[in-house]
Design a protein around this motif. Structure first.
Motif, PDB file in Angstrom:
ATOM      1  N   PHE A 276     -17.100  12.628  -3.020  1.00  0.00           N
ATOM      2  CA  PHE A 276     -16.235  13.711  -3.497  1.00  0.00           C
ATOM      3  C   PHE A 276     -16.452  14.978  -2.687  1.00  0.00           C
ATOM      4  CE2 PHE A 276     -16.268  17.594  -6.124  1.00  0.00           C
ATOM      5  CZ  PHE A 276     -14.910  17.717  -6.375  1.00  0.00           C
ATOM      6  N   SER A 277     -17.712  15.312  -2.415  1.00  0.00           N
ATOM      7  CA  SER A 277     -18.023  16.571  -1.741  1.00  0.00           C
ATOM      8  C   SER A 277     -17.595  16.567  -0.278  1.00  0.00           C
ATOM      9  CB  SER A 277     -19.526  16.862  -1.841  1.00  0.00           C
ATOM     10  OG  SER A 277     -19.934  16.942  -3.192  1.00  0.00           O
ATOM     11  N   LEU A 278     -17.722  15.443   0.377  1.00  0.00           N
ATOM     12  CA  LEU A 278     -17.395  15.353   1.803  1.00  0.00           C
ATOM     13  C   LEU A 278     -16.252  14.367   1.990  1.00  0.00           C
ATOM     14  CD1 LEU A 278     -21.000  15.252   3.335  1.00  0.00           C
ATOM     15  CD2 LEU A 278     -19.515  17.241   2.986  1.00  0.00           C
ATOM     16  N   GLN A 279     -15.065  14.865   2.238  1.00  0.00           N
ATOM     17  CA  GLN A 279     -13.882  14.034   2.428  1.00  0.00           C
ATOM     18  C   GLN A 279     -13.243  14.377   3.772  1.00  0.00           C
ATOM     19  OE1 GLN A 279     -11.183  13.726  -0.968  1.00  0.00           O
ATOM     20  NE2 GLN A 279     -12.705  14.682  -2.308  1.00  0.00           N
ATOM     21  N   PHE A 280     -12.342  13.517   4.192  1.00  0.00           N
ATOM     22  CA  PHE A 280     -11.580  13.774   5.405  1.00  0.00           C
ATOM     23  C   PHE A 280     -10.330  14.561   5.032  1.00  0.00           C
ATOM     24  CE2 PHE A 280     -14.026   9.988   6.609  1.00  0.00           C
ATOM     25  CZ  PHE A 280     -14.577  10.429   7.810  1.00  0.00           C
ATOM     26  N   TRP A 281     -10.115  15.671   5.721  1.00  0.00           N
ATOM     27  CA  TRP A 281      -8.979  16.532   5.413  1.00  0.00           C
ATOM     28  C   TRP A 281      -8.087  16.709   6.639  1.00  0.00           C
ATOM     29  CZ3 TRP A 281      -7.928  17.916   0.535  1.00  0.00           C
ATOM     30  CH2 TRP A 281      -8.950  17.806  -0.416  1.00  0.00           C
ATOM     31  N   GLU A 282      -7.885  15.634   7.366  1.00  0.00           N
ATOM     32  CA  GLU A 282      -7.009  15.699   8.531  1.00  0.00           C
ATOM     33  C   GLU A 282      -5.550  15.849   8.078  1.00  0.00           C
ATOM     34  OE1 GLU A 282      -7.900  15.862  11.620  1.00  0.00           O
ATOM     35  OE2 GLU A 282     -10.043  15.646  11.216  1.00  0.00           O
ATOM     36  N   GLY A 283      -4.816  16.726   8.732  1.00  0.00           N
ATOM     37  CA  GLY A 283      -3.406  16.897   8.400  1.00  0.00           C
ATOM     38  C   GLY A 283      -3.229  17.795   7.193  1.00  0.00           C
TER      39      GLY A 283
END
Length: 828
Positions: A276-283
């Motif tokens: 939850f804390s570290l996600q991919f936020w590409e785009g």
């Protein structure tokens, strides 16, 4: 070939000669009559469609009634003619932004003709049940055009449509993406500002259908469809308490947490998962979808009908997003702003695990830091910025907006006096202990001396925000002010740019820059008020240096504004603090900016005049500097000049631009930036000070003109009176909360009373009917008794008559005798 031949026949004249557009339109309008063949009407509609773009006025004038008639009679039985007539109507009614005023007026005229009565709208909603792709698509596009331009009229017709809700909800089950896209667009327009439609569609299953779309299209990772579906959910819930209550009764609220990756049933003492804390936020699409989910959660969190479990889960999710995740900055700001104003969330007891990006990894690698309380991390975020000031030197708009949102959360958290006092008490040495008082991150930032060569912009921002934080602790609390005056911090330890104490890698390794051991102090310790006074004097002196650049001068001004705003709120209605401030050399540092500043400069002189007026207004403690000794200084400066300086402060753009939701201003020295959030920005005031100043500046203006021997209206308030006022304010606040609770209960009781009144009315009606029934029964019984008496009299007379007949020697029939005997037996 059949189509072309029919179109040719429809367009040619009697002799086959070429016709004008007007003649063709007139001929085609005649062929829309129900008396013609369906194939001819279809050909006529297709021909009219071809002419409608170039001759909208003529087609609308001659053919619109016929097109509406075809829509009513033929669209349901022939999908092709239905599609053609809808596309033609859409061409006639669509309004383009770049169109001329005359073209727009013509479109509105056609729309009003279509919506002159409810028939066309009801037919459109009924036709939505058709499964033909292009017909359904044409209906949705035409409805969008009508709703965009005459939304309230269409909504009124929808509420009366026999099958409107059913067919609209059915379009959400479409598997074809093009239909679902148009359906969601139409649904947003249909729901807009109509609580009745929102309730109807919610109870028809709109929530379930919309979240099915969200899940089928990939959740946050989905595309525009997910965003549109979530926008519809937002519209259904916002400003609609009934739908909010209904939504909570479903199984969908935990799904909002799951969409963000937060475990809905996470125990309070368990850490959140790293996924939850570290996600991919590409785009940007995931960011837009997540923003929609956070907005929906904010609606539920801000309403009053939520359960404690739901409120805690949503609040913790927002806190974790803002303080301990790699979520984009705008989403962190949104999450903090949506936390409730009356914050009861246990920030000090909740442990969070912050993360910080590893340098030169482009955000792909992160260091997990040691856990710390959410309150400590919140203060560190305000003071240093995101990721412990990793990008603090840039001072972008997004970064300052995030820190401003965190400051608002802190202000809400310290509303109660006991919370303020507890935080200030932590800055004092323990009772009965000779140990030096601890240096908290807030105190460390507050006492850090301003650097002069060169000026550190990040340090200025840190100290400025520290003054705002400390002002929240002392504002309107005499007990908190007394504790603040008792704070005697040690000399500054270490580099003020270092992070907080908890910003240490979780593996226990050494911090990048260890804090040096404090050196023994030889001078007498200074109070916090004295340190701030010295720093203010240093900032004022540095501001007037000849070699100060325009940019540095603006930064010094911001730092001076921070100190003066803090002192103004600290000195208000607190004579002991005023006495200590005057003894620290306040008069000299305040008078010089007022006396020497150019006429066009309003900010610093206005604040200095305001603080000087406070010192005169609340200087009631005995000491070397009295009101009598201050009054000649005021007279020499000029009472009217001081009043004018104070008044002109509100005309400064940096002061006037601040509002309840406006904290960050764009810097005039900003460079070229690709996005609005990356532009350079700055802060000057927060709304709490602006509101404080607007509420009290007139009192100060009036006070400086009062004779020093006359007690000012507010100077008679001693510490006990101030404490009483503060306690009364707290009582008023608690009573206001109690009144609100009682009003809610009164609403519930009023509803129950109304139900009781209805039952009482029904009971009275039943009782009235029962009384009427009893009366009728009594009347019938009385009539029966009268008849029996009459019958008895008739029988007696008959027997007497027979006896007379026998006495007279006349014969009496045997039937009559038997009847008489029977009567006698019955009587016996």
């Amino acid at each position: 070939m059949d189509f072309f031949s029919q179109t040719y026949i429809a367009l040619r004249g009697p002799t086959g000669a070429p016709q004008t557009a007007q003649d063709a339109i007139a001929r085609l309008s005649d062929r829309l009559s129900p008396a013609t063949l369906l194939s001819d009407r279809r050909a006529a509609v297709l021909s009219i469609k071809g002419l409608s773009r170039d001759a909208r006025a003529e087609v609308g004038e001659r053919c619109l009634p016929g097109l509406l008639e075809v829509l009513q009679n033929d669209a349901e039985v022939d999908a092709d003619i239905g599609k053609a007539v809808l596309e033609t109507l859409n061409i006639l009614c669509e309004v383009h932004e770049d169109s001329t005023a005359q073209a727009k007026e013509l479109s509105f005229k056609h729309i009003d003709a279509v919506l002159a009565n409810e028939k066309a709208a009801h037919k459109l909603f009924a036709l939505l049940a058709d499964q033909t792709t292009y017909l359904r698509l044409a209906i949705l596009q035409f409805l969008i055009t009508l709703l965009q331009n005459r939304r309230q009229v269409v909504q009124g017709y929808f509420l009366k449509a026999p099958v409107g809700p059913t067919t609209v909800i059915a379009t959400l089950d479409e598997k074809r993406e093009i239909i679902r896209t148009e359906s969601l667009t139409m649904l947003q327009l249909l729901l807009s500002q109509s609580p009745d439609i929102q309730k109807i569609l919610a109870f028809e299953g709109a929530f379930e259908k919309l979240f099915t779309i969200v899940q089928q299209d990939g959740g946050l990772e989905g595309g525009v469809l997910v965003r549109d579906a979530l926008a519809c959910v937002d519209t259904l819930l916002r400003f609609n308490a009934a739908n909010q209550s209904y939504f909570r009764e479903t199984s969908l609220p935990p799904l909002l947490l799951s969409l963000l990756g937060y475990p809905p049933a996470l125990p309070p003492d368990h850490p959140v998962p790293q996924e939850f804390s570290l996600q991919f936020w590409e785009g940007g699409q995931k960011k837009a979808n997540a923003s929609a989910v956070i907005g929906i959660m904010g609606i539920l969190l801000g309403s009053k009908s939520g359960t404690p479990q739901e409120t805690f889960a949503f609040s913790r999710c927002f806190v974790e997003i803002a303080l301990a995740s790699n979520t984009p900055t705008q989403l962190k700001t949104q999450a903090l702003r949506l936390l409730p104003v009356n914050l009861t969330f246990p920030l000090p007891s909740l442990s969070v695990i912050p993360y910080i990006p590893v340098p030169d990894t482009n955000g792909e690698e992160w260091d997990r830091l040691e856990s710390a309380s959410a309150l400590d991390v919140l203060v560190e975020l305000i003071l240093n910025g995101e990721y412990n000031g990793l990008h603090g030197a840039k001072r972008t708009r997004d970064d300052l907006e995030l820190r401003g949102a965190a400051l608002s959360v802190f202000q809400n958290f310290v509303q109660k006096a006991d919370v303020k006092e507890a935080i200030l008490q932590a800055m004092l040495p323990p009772e009965g202990s000779n140990q030096p008082p601890p240096i908290t991150p807030l105190l460390q930032a507050l006492i850090a001396p301003p650097t002069t060569s060169p000026l550190d912009i990040a340090a200025v921002t840190r100290t400025h925000l520290a003054t705002l934080l400390f002002a929240d602790l002392v504002r309107f609390s005499s007990r908190a002010k007394a504790l603040a005056c008792s704070v005697y911090p040690q000399q500054h330890q270490g580099n003020p740019q270092d992070g907080g104490n908890f910003f240490v890698p979780a593996d226990g390794g050494p911090s990048p820059e260890a804090v040096p051991e404090p050196e023994p102090e030889e001078d007498e310790p200074q109070s916090l008020l004295q340190i701030i006074s010295e720093h203010l004097a240093l900032a004022l002196l540095s501001r007037r240096r000849a070699d100060t650049s325009e940019k540095e001068a603006r930064e010094w001004d911001r730092l001076i504004v921070g100190y003066l705003c803090l002192l103004a709120q600290w000195l208000w209605e607190d004579p002991p603090t005023v006495k200590a401030f005057l003894e620290a050399g306040a008069l000299g540092m305040l008078v010089e900016p007022i006396n020497q500043a150019p006429e066009e400069e309003a900010l610093i002189p206005g604040l200095c005049a305001f603080v000087l007026g406070l010192c005169y207004e609340f200087n009631s403690e005995p000491g070397e500097i009295t009101r009598t000794s201050i009054h000649p200084i005021l007279t020499r400066l000029g009472i009217d000049v001081l009043a004018g300086r104070i008044t002109r402060l509100r005309d400064d753009d940096r002061f006037r631009a601040i509002g309840p939701d406006t904290f960050v201003l764009l810097s005039p020295q900003q460079g070229i930036s690709n996005s609005e959030g990356e532009k350079e920005a700055e802060i000057w005031f927060d709304w709490t000070f602006v509101d404080f100043w607007k509420s009290n500046y007139y009192t100060v203006q009036k006070g400086i003109a009062i004779d020093p021997k006359a007690a000012p209206p507010s100077a008679g308030q001693n510490a006990e009176t101030a404490t009483l006022v503060a306690s009364l304010r707290q009582v008023i606040q608690s009573q206001a909360e109690e009144i609100e609770s009682l009003q809610q209960k009164l609403k519930e009781l009023s509803k129950a009373s109304q139900d009781t009144e209805d039952l009482r009315t029904q009971l009275h009606a039943v009782q009235s009917e029962l009384e009427s029934s009893k009366k009728r029964t009594q009347e019938v019984e009385k009539e029966q008794e009268d008849l029996l008496v009459l019958l008895d009299e008739v029988n007696s007379k008959r027997r007497r008559d027979k006896a007379l007949l026998r006495t007279a020697g006349l014969e009496v029939s045997e039937d009559e005798e038997e009847e008489d005997d029977g009567d006698e037996e019955e009587e016996e």
